[in-house]
Scaffold this motif. Structure first.
Motif, PDB file in Angstrom:
ATOM      1  N   LEU A 168      16.988  36.835  10.075  1.00 53.92           N
ATOM      2  CA  LEU A 168      18.142  36.260  11.084  1.00 53.92           C
ATOM      3  C   LEU A 168      19.055  35.171  10.287  1.00 53.92           C
ATOM      4  O   LEU A 168      18.413  34.223   9.921  1.00 53.92           O
ATOM      5  CB  LEU A 168      17.545  35.742  12.240  1.00 53.92           C
ATOM      6  N   LEU A 169      20.312  35.340  10.353  1.00 54.27           N
ATOM      7  CA  LEU A 169      21.384  34.571   9.762  1.00 54.27           C
ATOM      8  C   LEU A 169      22.121  33.793  10.943  1.00 54.27           C
ATOM      9  O   LEU A 169      22.977  34.437  11.669  1.00 54.27           O
ATOM     10  CB  LEU A 169      22.419  35.321   8.873  1.00 54.27           C
ATOM     11  N   SER A 170      21.987  32.425  10.801  1.00 51.86           N
ATOM     12  CA  SER A 170      22.597  31.762  11.926  1.00 51.86           C
ATOM     13  C   SER A 170      23.836  31.233  11.379  1.00 51.86           C
ATOM     14  O   SER A 170      23.685  30.293  10.225  1.00 51.86           O
ATOM     15  CB  SER A 170      21.568  30.420  12.141  1.00 51.86           C
ATOM     16  N   PRO A 171      24.898  31.499  11.881  1.00 54.29           N
ATOM     17  CA  PRO A 171      26.178  30.742  11.079  1.00 54.29           C
ATOM     18  C   PRO A 171      26.451  29.483  11.202  1.00 54.29           C
ATOM     19  O   PRO A 171      25.779  28.732  12.309  1.00 54.29           O
ATOM     20  CB  PRO A 171      27.309  31.544  11.975  1.00 54.29           C
ATOM     21  N   THR A 172      26.718  28.794  10.313  1.00 56.98           N
ATOM     22  CA  THR A 172      27.258  27.263  10.325  1.00 56.98           C
ATOM     23  C   THR A 172      28.695  26.897  10.770  1.00 56.98           C
ATOM     24  O   THR A 172      28.942  25.721  10.814  1.00 56.98           O
ATOM     25  CB  THR A 172      27.005  26.578   8.944  1.00 56.98           C
ATOM     26  N   LEU A 204      14.668  34.269  -1.410  1.00 52.08           N
ATOM     27  CA  LEU A 204      14.908  33.671  -0.323  1.00 52.08           C
ATOM     28  C   LEU A 204      13.720  33.102   0.373  1.00 52.08           C
ATOM     29  O   LEU A 204      12.660  33.638   0.483  1.00 52.08           O
ATOM     30  CB  LEU A 204      15.748  34.550   0.682  1.00 52.08           C
ATOM     31  N   CYS A 205      14.041  31.888   1.161  1.00 51.52           N
ATOM     32  CA  CYS A 205      12.990  31.453   1.837  1.00 51.52           C
ATOM     33  C   CYS A 205      13.527  30.792   3.171  1.00 51.52           C
ATOM     34  O   CYS A 205      14.716  30.531   3.414  1.00 51.52           O
ATOM     35  CB  CYS A 205      12.233  30.176   1.023  1.00 51.52           C
ATOM     36  N   HIS A 206      12.704  30.758   4.274  1.00 50.18           N
ATOM     37  CA  HIS A 206      12.787  30.293   5.657  1.00 50.18           C
ATOM     38  C   HIS A 206      13.527  28.943   5.479  1.00 50.18           C
ATOM     39  O   HIS A 206      12.685  27.981   4.701  1.00 50.18           O
ATOM     40  CB  HIS A 206      11.570  30.274   6.480  1.00 50.18           C
ATOM     41  N   GLY A 207      14.591  28.602   5.826  1.00 57.21           N
ATOM     42  CA  GLY A 207      15.386  27.367   5.948  1.00 57.21           C
ATOM     43  C   GLY A 207      16.596  27.148   4.628  1.00 57.21           C
ATOM     44  O   GLY A 207      16.944  26.088   4.795  1.00 57.21           O
ATOM     45  N   ASP A 208      16.518  28.185   3.935  1.00 54.37           N
ATOM     46  CA  ASP A 208      17.354  28.367   2.931  1.00 54.37           C
ATOM     47  C   ASP A 208      18.964  28.147   3.551  1.00 54.37           C
ATOM     48  O   ASP A 208      19.158  28.746   4.816  1.00 54.37           O
ATOM     49  CB  ASP A 208      17.312  29.253   1.822  1.00 54.37           C
ATOM     50  N   GLU A 209      19.681  27.535   2.974  1.00 56.76           N
ATOM     51  CA  GLU A 209      21.241  27.504   3.171  1.00 56.76           C
ATOM     52  C   GLU A 209      22.189  28.399   2.447  1.00 56.76           C
ATOM     53  O   GLU A 209      22.025  28.273   1.100  1.00 56.76           O
ATOM     54  CB  GLU A 209      21.855  26.122   3.158  1.00 56.76           C
ATOM     55  N   LEU A 210      22.799  29.508   2.913  1.00 56.36           N
ATOM     56  CA  LEU A 210      23.309  30.231   2.048  1.00 56.36           C
ATOM     57  C   LEU A 210      25.274  30.027   2.246  1.00 56.36           C
ATOM     58  O   LEU A 210      25.348  30.097   3.724  1.00 56.36           O
ATOM     59  CB  LEU A 210      23.279  31.647   2.682  1.00 56.36           C
ATOM     60  N   GLU A 228      30.960  24.328   4.462  1.00 56.66           N
ATOM     61  CA  GLU A 228      29.937  24.712   5.272  1.00 56.66           C
ATOM     62  C   GLU A 228      30.090  26.399   5.805  1.00 56.66           C
ATOM     63  O   GLU A 228      29.404  26.658   6.758  1.00 56.66           O
ATOM     64  CB  GLU A 228      29.829  23.890   6.253  1.00 56.66           C
ATOM     65  N   PHE A 229      30.998  26.960   5.112  1.00 54.19           N
ATOM     66  CA  PHE A 229      31.223  28.419   5.282  1.00 54.19           C
ATOM     67  C   PHE A 229      30.041  29.264   4.973  1.00 54.19           C
ATOM     68  O   PHE A 229      29.947  29.701   3.756  1.00 54.19           O
ATOM     69  CB  PHE A 229      32.471  28.816   4.799  1.00 54.19           C
ATOM     70  N   GLY A 230      29.090  29.778   5.878  1.00 55.91           N
ATOM     71  CA  GLY A 230      27.878  30.348   5.580  1.00 55.91           C
ATOM     72  C   GLY A 230      26.993  30.273   6.667  1.00 55.91           C
ATOM     73  O   GLY A 230      27.236  30.410   7.673  1.00 55.91           O
ATOM     74  N   PHE A 231      25.655  30.573   5.950  1.00 56.99           N
ATOM     75  CA  PHE A 231      24.659  30.757   7.092  1.00 56.99           C
ATOM     76  C   PHE A 231      23.193  30.101   6.771  1.00 56.99           C
ATOM     77  O   PHE A 231      23.053  29.639   5.575  1.00 56.99           O
ATOM     78  CB  PHE A 231      24.224  32.367   7.042  1.00 56.99           C
ATOM     79  N   MET A 232      22.681  29.799   7.755  1.00 58.35           N
ATOM     80  CA  MET A 232      21.214  29.147   7.657  1.00 58.35           C
ATOM     81  C   MET A 232      20.275  30.504   7.825  1.00 58.35           C
ATOM     82  O   MET A 232      20.406  31.524   8.793  1.00 58.35           O
ATOM     83  CB  MET A 232      20.872  28.248   8.665  1.00 58.35           C
ATOM     84  N   VAL A 233      19.301  30.564   6.866  1.00 61.67           N
ATOM     85  CA  VAL A 233      18.444  31.569   6.937  1.00 61.67           C
ATOM     86  C   VAL A 233      16.988  31.441   7.472  1.00 61.67           C
ATOM     87  O   VAL A 233      16.546  30.528   7.432  1.00 61.67           O
ATOM     88  CB  VAL A 233      17.978  31.831   5.085  1.00 61.67           C
ATOM     89  N   ASN A 234      17.001  32.487   8.319  1.00 64.72           N
ATOM     90  CA  ASN A 234      15.583  32.385   9.073  1.00 64.72           C
ATOM     91  C   ASN A 234      14.850  33.543   8.737  1.00 64.72           C
ATOM     92  O   ASN A 234      15.234  34.975   9.016  1.00 64.72           O
ATOM     93  CB  ASN A 234      15.884  32.445  10.732  1.00 64.72           C
ATOM     94  N   LEU A 235      13.595  33.563   8.250  1.00 61.92           N
ATOM     95  CA  LEU A 235      12.977  34.694   7.629  1.00 61.92           C
ATOM     96  C   LEU A 235      11.537  34.559   8.129  1.00 61.92           C
ATOM     97  O   LEU A 235      10.851  33.726   8.174  1.00 61.92           O
ATOM     98  CB  LEU A 235      13.124  34.397   6.117  1.00 61.92           C
ATOM     99  N   GLU A 236      11.115  35.707   8.486  1.00 56.77           N
ATOM    100  CA  GLU A 236       9.682  36.052   9.122  1.00 56.77           C
ATOM    101  C   GLU A 236       9.410  37.226   8.459  1.00 56.77           C
ATOM    102  O   GLU A 236       9.840  38.460   8.569  1.00 56.77           O
ATOM    103  CB  GLU A 236       9.979  36.148  10.793  1.00 56.77           C
TER     104      GLU A 236
END
Length: 300
Positions: free
Chosen positions: A186-190, A266-272, A290-298
Motif C-alpha cells: 500500500l503506497l500512501s501519498p505524501t 523495502l520495509c514497512h514504514g520506509d519513505e519513497l 516530499e513528492f512520493g509515498f510512505m510504504v505500507n507492507l504486509e
C-alpha cells in the motif's frame, strides 16, 4: 363376605422389623500381629519394578528386612551396566569463531537481544556476542563452519540493505528471511497530487511498475519522472519485497539515492521520494522534497 378387622401394629411387629445389630469393629492390630503377617507378603512378580521404599525414606517403615521394597539404592543398581562420567572436553571441537565489523550508524539497531535471538534460532549458532566499542563496534560468531558462514551472509546482507534506512524491524526481517506466499503493498501519498494505491503480489504476479507512462501499475506524473521509473519485485523464498531504480533522475529511499539497477529491500514504514524540478528554472539542480509515498507492507 365380611372383612376381617385390621390388626393394630404392636410392639412385637416393630421389634421384628428392626435392622440387625451392626457387627462390632475389630480393634486395630498390634505391632506384634502386624509383624506376624509379614511372611505372607508376596514377592514382586517383576523384579525390574523394584524401587526404594517410600516409608523407609521417611524413617517409618514397619516391615523391616522383610519389606518387599528396597531399603538400599545400591541394591537396585546391582547388575546394571557401569556408567562413565560425561566428558565435555571435545564439545568445541570443529567450531569456528569469526568477527565482523558493524557500521557505527547501525549499532543500536543491530546490537539488541532480539537480533541475537533471531540469528541464533535461524542459523543454529552456538553463541553470538556484541562489542559496542565506540571506535570499532563488532560482533563475534561461534559455531560450526556452515553455521558461521550462513550467519555472516545474513548479517552482511542486512547491513548492506540498511544503508538506505535502518530500523530494528527492518534488521529483524532481513535476518530472519522467512519465506512468504504473498505481499500486500500500500503506497500512501505524501502530497495531494498523487493517488493512493494497493497491490497484491505473489509468485504468479510478483512485479509492480512505477513511472509517468499510463501503462505502469503506479502512475506518477512529473517533469523529472521517467516513463518507467522504478520496479517492485517480490521474492517469496526470502520473504522480501525489493525496489529497483531504472530512472534517469533517481529514486530516493529514506533520503538516500538508490543504486542504478540495484535491488534494495523495502520495509514497512520506509519513505519513497522522487526528485522535483527546481524553482530556479531549467538547468537547475533537482530538489528533493516530499513528492512520493510512505510504504505500507504486509507479508502473507
Amino acid at each position: 363376605m365380611a372383612r376381617s378387622p385390621k390388626r393394630s401394629r404392636g410392639f412385637d411387629d416393630v421389634t421384628a422389623s428392626a435392622p440387625p445389630a451392626a457387627r462390632p469393629r475389630r480393634p486395630p492390630r498390634s505391632f506384634e500381629e502386624t509383624a506376624a503377617l509379614i511372611g505372607v507378603v508376596k514377592e514382586l512378580s517383576n523384579p525390574r519394578c523394584a524401587r526404594l521404599c517410600s516409608h523407609f525414606l521417611k524413617n517409618d517403615c514397619l516391615w523391616g528386612d522383610q519389606c518387599r521394597f528396597s531399603h538400599d539404592a545400591s541394591e537396585l543398581r546391582a547388575g546394571a551396566p557401569p556408567t562413565e562420567e560425561m566428558n565435555f572436553a571435545n564439545l568445541e571441537d570443529g567450531q569456528v569463531s569469526r568477527t565482523l565489523p558493524v557500521p557505527k550508524v547501525q549499532v543500536k539497531h543491530f546490537m539488541t537481544l532480539k537480533t541475537r535471538q533471531v540469528l541464533l534460532e535461524s542459523t543454529g549458532l552456538s553463541d553470538l556476542s556484541w562489542d559496542d566499542d565506540a571506535d570499532a563496534p563488532r560482533c563475534t560468531l561461534l559455531g560450526a563452519a556452515q553455521q558461521v558462514d550462513e550467519a555472516e551472509r545474513r548479517l552482511r546482507r542486512a547491513m548492506t540493505h540498511c544503508q538506505w534506512g535502518v530500523s530494528e524491524a527492518k534488521v529483524l526481517s532481513l535476518l530472519a528471511q522467512k519465506p512468504c506466499a504473498s505481499a500486500k503493498l500500500l503506497l500512501s501519498p505524501t502530497v495531494p497530487s498523487l493517488a493512493q494505491g494497493v497491490w497484491h503480489l505473489s509468485a504468479a504476479k510478483g512485479r509492480v511498475t512505477l513511472g509517468s507512462a499510463k501503462s505502469n501499475d503506479v502512475l506518477v506524473p512529473g517533469a523529472l519522472m521517467s516513463r518507467q521509473h522504478a520496479l517492485f519485485e517480490l521474492e517469496t523464498e526470502r520473504g522480501a519485497l525489493y525496489i529497483l531504480d531504472v530512472s534517469t533522475n533517481g529514486t530516493f529511499l529514506n533520503g538516500h539515492r538508490l543504486p542504478k539497477n540495484g535491488k534494495v529491500a523495502l520495509c514497512h514504514g520506509d519513505e519513497l521520494v522522487f526528485p522535483e524540478p527546481s524553482a530556479s528554472g531549467a538547468g537547475a539542480k533537482p530538489v528533493l522534497g516530499e513528492f512520493g509515498f510512505m510504504v505500507n507492507l504486509e507479508f502473507g
